[in-house]
Design a protein around this motif. Structure first.
Motif, mmCIF file in Angstrom:
data_model
loop_
_atom_site.group_PDB
_atom_site.id
_atom_site.type_symbol
_atom_site.label_atom_id
_atom_site.label_comp_id
_atom_site.label_asym_id
_atom_site.label_seq_id
_atom_site.Cartn_x
_atom_site.Cartn_y
_atom_site.Cartn_z
ATOM 1 N N TYR A 43 -27.380 -12.660 10.198
ATOM 2 C CA TYR A 43 -27.877 -13.672 9.267
ATOM 3 C C TYR A 43 -26.950 -13.889 8.087
ATOM 4 C CZ TYR A 43 -32.371 -13.557 11.671
ATOM 5 O OH TYR A 43 -33.361 -13.653 12.607
ATOM 6 N N GLY A 44 -25.984 -13.015 7.876
ATOM 7 C CA GLY A 44 -25.058 -13.184 6.774
ATOM 8 C C GLY A 44 -25.261 -12.161 5.670
ATOM 9 N N LYS A 45 -24.217 -12.003 4.874
ATOM 10 C CA LYS A 45 -24.212 -10.973 3.834
ATOM 11 C C LYS A 45 -25.266 -11.223 2.755
ATOM 12 C CE LYS A 45 -20.989 -8.360 0.941
ATOM 13 N NZ LYS A 45 -19.571 -8.202 0.539
ATOM 14 N N SER A 46 -25.504 -12.475 2.413
ATOM 15 C CA SER A 46 -26.498 -12.774 1.377
ATOM 16 C C SER A 46 -27.888 -12.324 1.791
ATOM 17 C CB SER A 46 -26.510 -14.276 1.071
ATOM 18 O OG SER A 46 -25.326 -14.667 0.416
ATOM 19 N N GLN A 47 -28.237 -12.565 3.054
ATOM 20 C CA GLN A 47 -29.563 -12.171 3.529
ATOM 21 C C GLN A 47 -29.677 -10.643 3.588
ATOM 22 O OE1 GLN A 47 -30.781 -15.081 3.451
ATOM 23 N NE2 GLN A 47 -28.771 -16.029 3.705
ATOM 24 N N ALA A 48 -28.573 -9.989 3.958
ATOM 25 C CA ALA A 48 -28.574 -8.523 3.997
ATOM 26 C C ALA A 48 -28.768 -7.947 2.588
ATOM 27 C CB ALA A 48 -27.270 -8.019 4.603
ATOM 28 N N LEU A 49 -28.077 -8.511 1.608
ATOM 29 C CA LEU A 49 -28.239 -8.034 0.238
ATOM 30 C C LEU A 49 -29.651 -8.297 -0.272
ATOM 31 C CD1 LEU A 49 -24.845 -9.114 -1.389
ATOM 32 C CD2 LEU A 49 -25.610 -6.791 -0.887
ATOM 33 N N HIS A 50 -30.204 -9.439 0.081
ATOM 34 C CA HIS A 50 -31.575 -9.762 -0.338
ATOM 35 C C HIS A 50 -32.554 -8.717 0.174
ATOM 36 C CE1 HIS A 50 -35.528 -11.782 -0.077
ATOM 37 N NE2 HIS A 50 -35.149 -12.374 -1.194
ATOM 38 N N ALA A 51 -32.409 -8.342 1.443
ATOM 39 C CA ALA A 51 -33.300 -7.326 2.029
ATOM 40 C C ALA A 51 -33.088 -5.972 1.356
ATOM 41 C CB ALA A 51 -33.043 -7.224 3.529
ATOM 42 N N GLY A 52 -31.834 -5.627 1.082
ATOM 43 C CA GLY A 52 -31.546 -4.362 0.422
ATOM 44 C C GLY A 52 -32.073 -4.320 -1.006
ATOM 45 N N PHE A 53 -31.912 -5.419 -1.736
ATOM 46 C CA PHE A 53 -32.411 -5.494 -3.112
ATOM 47 C C PHE A 53 -33.930 -5.357 -3.152
ATOM 48 C CE2 PHE A 53 -28.625 -8.257 -4.680
ATOM 49 C CZ PHE A 53 -27.831 -7.133 -4.709
ATOM 50 N N LYS A 54 -34.576 -5.936 -2.177
ATOM 51 C CA LYS A 54 -36.036 -5.875 -2.137
ATOM 52 C C LYS A 54 -36.523 -4.437 -1.951
ATOM 53 C CE LYS A 54 -39.880 -8.381 -0.014
ATOM 54 N NZ LYS A 54 -40.253 -9.385 1.031
ATOM 55 N N LYS A 55 -35.746 -3.647 -1.231
ATOM 56 C CA LYS A 55 -36.141 -2.275 -0.916
ATOM 57 C C LYS A 55 -35.680 -1.271 -1.973
ATOM 58 C CE LYS A 55 -36.041 0.904 3.076
ATOM 59 N NZ LYS A 55 -37.460 0.822 3.376
ATOM 60 N N ALA A 56 -34.653 -1.617 -2.736
ATOM 61 C CA ALA A 56 -34.019 -0.672 -3.664
ATOM 62 C C ALA A 56 -34.956 -0.264 -4.791
ATOM 63 C CB ALA A 56 -32.757 -1.304 -4.249
ATOM 64 N N MET A 57 -34.950 1.035 -5.112
ATOM 65 C CA MET A 57 -35.839 1.593 -6.135
ATOM 66 C C MET A 57 -35.094 2.253 -7.289
ATOM 67 S SD MET A 57 -38.798 0.846 -4.927
ATOM 68 C CE MET A 57 -39.876 1.857 -5.948
ATOM 69 N N GLY A 58 -33.775 2.367 -7.223
ATOM 70 C CA GLY A 58 -33.012 3.081 -8.242
ATOM 71 C C GLY A 58 -32.950 2.344 -9.567
ATOM 72 N N ASP A 59 -32.653 3.093 -10.632
ATOM 73 C CA ASP A 59 -32.444 2.476 -11.944
ATOM 74 C C ASP A 59 -31.218 1.569 -11.928
ATOM 75 O OD1 ASP A 59 -34.609 3.901 -13.011
ATOM 76 O OD2 ASP A 59 -33.339 5.626 -13.487
ATOM 77 N N VAL A 60 -30.195 1.992 -11.204
ATOM 78 C CA VAL A 60 -28.972 1.207 -11.052
ATOM 79 C C VAL A 60 -28.741 0.979 -9.560
ATOM 80 C CG1 VAL A 60 -26.465 1.170 -11.373
ATOM 81 C CG2 VAL A 60 -27.945 2.077 -13.169
ATOM 82 N N ILE A 61 -28.411 -0.255 -9.197
ATOM 83 C CA ILE A 61 -28.138 -0.594 -7.800
ATOM 84 C C ILE A 61 -26.643 -0.845 -7.658
ATOM 85 C CG2 ILE A 61 -28.390 -2.390 -6.056
ATOM 86 C CD1 ILE A 61 -31.224 -1.322 -8.394
ATOM 87 N N ILE A 62 -26.038 -0.154 -6.723
ATOM 88 C CA ILE A 62 -24.618 -0.325 -6.412
ATOM 89 C C ILE A 62 -24.514 -1.047 -5.071
ATOM 90 C CG2 ILE A 62 -22.416 0.825 -5.919
ATOM 91 C CD1 ILE A 62 -23.219 1.322 -8.751
ATOM 92 N N THR A 63 -23.718 -2.096 -5.011
ATOM 93 C CA THR A 63 -23.412 -2.726 -3.726
ATOM 94 C C THR A 63 -21.964 -2.422 -3.376
ATOM 95 O OG1 THR A 63 -22.769 -4.819 -4.768
ATOM 96 C CG2 THR A 63 -25.069 -4.580 -4.088
ATOM 97 N N MET A 64 -21.728 -2.161 -2.110
ATOM 98 C CA MET A 64 -20.367 -1.912 -1.645
ATOM 99 C C MET A 64 -20.275 -2.241 -0.168
ATOM 100 S SD MET A 64 -20.406 2.281 -1.735
ATOM 101 C CE MET A 64 -18.662 2.373 -1.378
ATOM 102 N N ASP A 65 -19.053 -2.462 0.299
ATOM 103 C CA ASP A 65 -18.827 -2.763 1.712
ATOM 104 C C ASP A 65 -18.727 -1.472 2.504
ATOM 105 O OD1 ASP A 65 -18.849 -5.468 1.126
ATOM 106 O OD2 ASP A 65 -16.673 -5.542 0.822
ATOM 107 N N LEU B 268 -21.535 -5.066 9.384
ATOM 108 C CA LEU B 268 -21.509 -5.708 10.697
ATOM 109 C C LEU B 268 -20.413 -5.047 11.523
ATOM 110 C CD1 LEU B 268 -22.338 -7.998 12.683
ATOM 111 C CD2 LEU B 268 -20.608 -9.430 11.580
ATOM 112 N N ASN B 269 -20.841 -4.333 12.565
ATOM 113 C CA ASN B 269 -19.905 -3.694 13.493
ATOM 114 C C ASN B 269 -18.899 -2.783 12.771
ATOM 115 O OD1 ASN B 269 -21.117 -5.064 15.642
ATOM 116 N ND2 ASN B 269 -19.682 -6.784 15.506
ATOM 117 N N GLU B 270 -19.426 -1.763 12.105
ATOM 118 C CA GLU B 270 -18.580 -0.819 11.373
ATOM 119 C C GLU B 270 -18.829 0.618 11.853
ATOM 120 O OE1 GLU B 270 -16.252 -1.626 9.464
ATOM 121 O OE2 GLU B 270 -16.685 -3.618 8.643
#
Length: 317
Positions: free
Chosen positions: A70-92, A10-12
């Motif tokens: 919408y908030g960080k949880s909703q953003a992660l949900h959308a990202g998780f839904k799209k992610a295809m890698g064997d390992v998923i990394i989340t970071m700010d 958000l605004n980065e």
């Protein structure tokens, strides 16, 4: 694909290009196949235009833009839904999380068999009063309540096996408790790694003290759902029956005392003038309502057509 790197923001606008270059350097030096998914959570600055520019120059860069915040949880949900890698990394996206940590996180999941590895910013550069002390209290309460032995639930730098993020539902403000959600879903091999925390280079934090208040409320919610979400009758029914019995016994005692005094010609008052009668009656009514609440909760659970009864980890063709 080895890695999906999911970055809510958000605004980065000031940090995105530098973060992208840093990630690419790490990915290239380790010969990873990867994708970076930026989720723009309703930014009002130039963040989305920068993401579009990065995507044109690098096919590994993907983006999702929300219409509003919408908030960080909703953003992660959308990202998780799209992610295809064997390992998923989340970071700010604020450069406080170092991409240099990614290879070791990846190895802990792929080679050491962890389902989830959470970063621990043991040495922080935040304000002691406004962030460090509340964060320590929050993490202590989360450990005691959830049973997940992590030192830093708030750290955004985490690594997940793909199957983990496909089998949990991140909603509300539950992004802090993804390890707890994973544990409740049956993924019990949860590890922790001390990671570098860097002072914020650009802009200002998007989180205030209210995040700790919301965090504690969410902690109560997730504790309740994990304990009684599948069996509400065990809580409401038990409390309802207990209160009803207390009220009933109290009413019987009041009535027996009244009859005893009348039989022995002792002075007495009307039952309706006895305040304890109304306390007992109220207790019985509340007990009945709690029992009905549990009963209705059980009916709702059993009539939901979209309720997931179980989760499958693999199948044979």
């Amino acid at each position: 694909m080895n890695l999906s790197i999911v970055i809510p923001l958000l605004n980065e606008e000031e940090s995105l290009t530098e973060l992208h270059q840093w990630i690419v350097t790490v990915m290239t030096s380790n010969s990873y196949s990867y994708e970076v998914i930026f989720i723009d959570d309703g930014s009002t600055d130039n963040s989305w235009n920068i993401i579009q520019g990065l995507s044109k120059n690098n096919s590994n860069i993907k983006g999702i833009k929300f219409l509003q915040n919408y908030g960080k949880s909703q953003a992660l949900h959308a990202g998780f839904k799209k992610a295809m890698g064997d390992v998923i990394i989340t970071m700010d996206a604020d450069l406080q999380d170092s991409p240099e940590e990614i290879p070791e996180l990846y190895n802990m999941v792929m080679d050491q068999g962890f389902d989830l590895v959470s970063g621990w910013k043991k040495k922080r550069y935040d304000s002691v009063v406004s962030k460090n002390l509340p964060s320590k209290l929050f993490n202590w309460a989360a450990r005691k309540t959830s049973g997940v032995k992590l030192n830093d639930f708030n750290c955004g730098l985490k690594a997940y096996r793909n199957i983990v993020i496909k089998n949990i539902e991140v909603s509300g403000e539950m992004h802090r408790y993804i390890p707890v959600l994973a544990k409740n879903a049956g993924f019990t091999k949860i590890g922790e790694k001390i990671v570098m925390h860097q002072a914020r280079k650009y802009g200002s934090t998007k989180f205030g003290m209210e995040r700790f208040i919301n965090g504690f409320l969410d902690l109560i919610t997730i504790w309740f759902i994990s304990r009684f979400g599948k069996r509400p009758m065990h809580l409401f029914g038990a409390l309802g029956v207990l209160m009803f019995i207390i009220g009933l016994l109290s009413t019987i005692y009041i009535g027996f005392t009244k009859l005893y005094k009348l039989y022995n010609h002792e002075p007495t008052i009307l039952v309706t003038n006895n305040p304890w009668f109304y306390i007992a009656l109220t207790t019985m009514i509340i007990g009945t309502q709690l029992f009905l609440a549990g009963f209705l909760g059980e009916i709702i659970l059993r009539t939901k057509n979209n309720e997931e009864r179980y989760k499958i980890s693999e199948t044979l063709q």
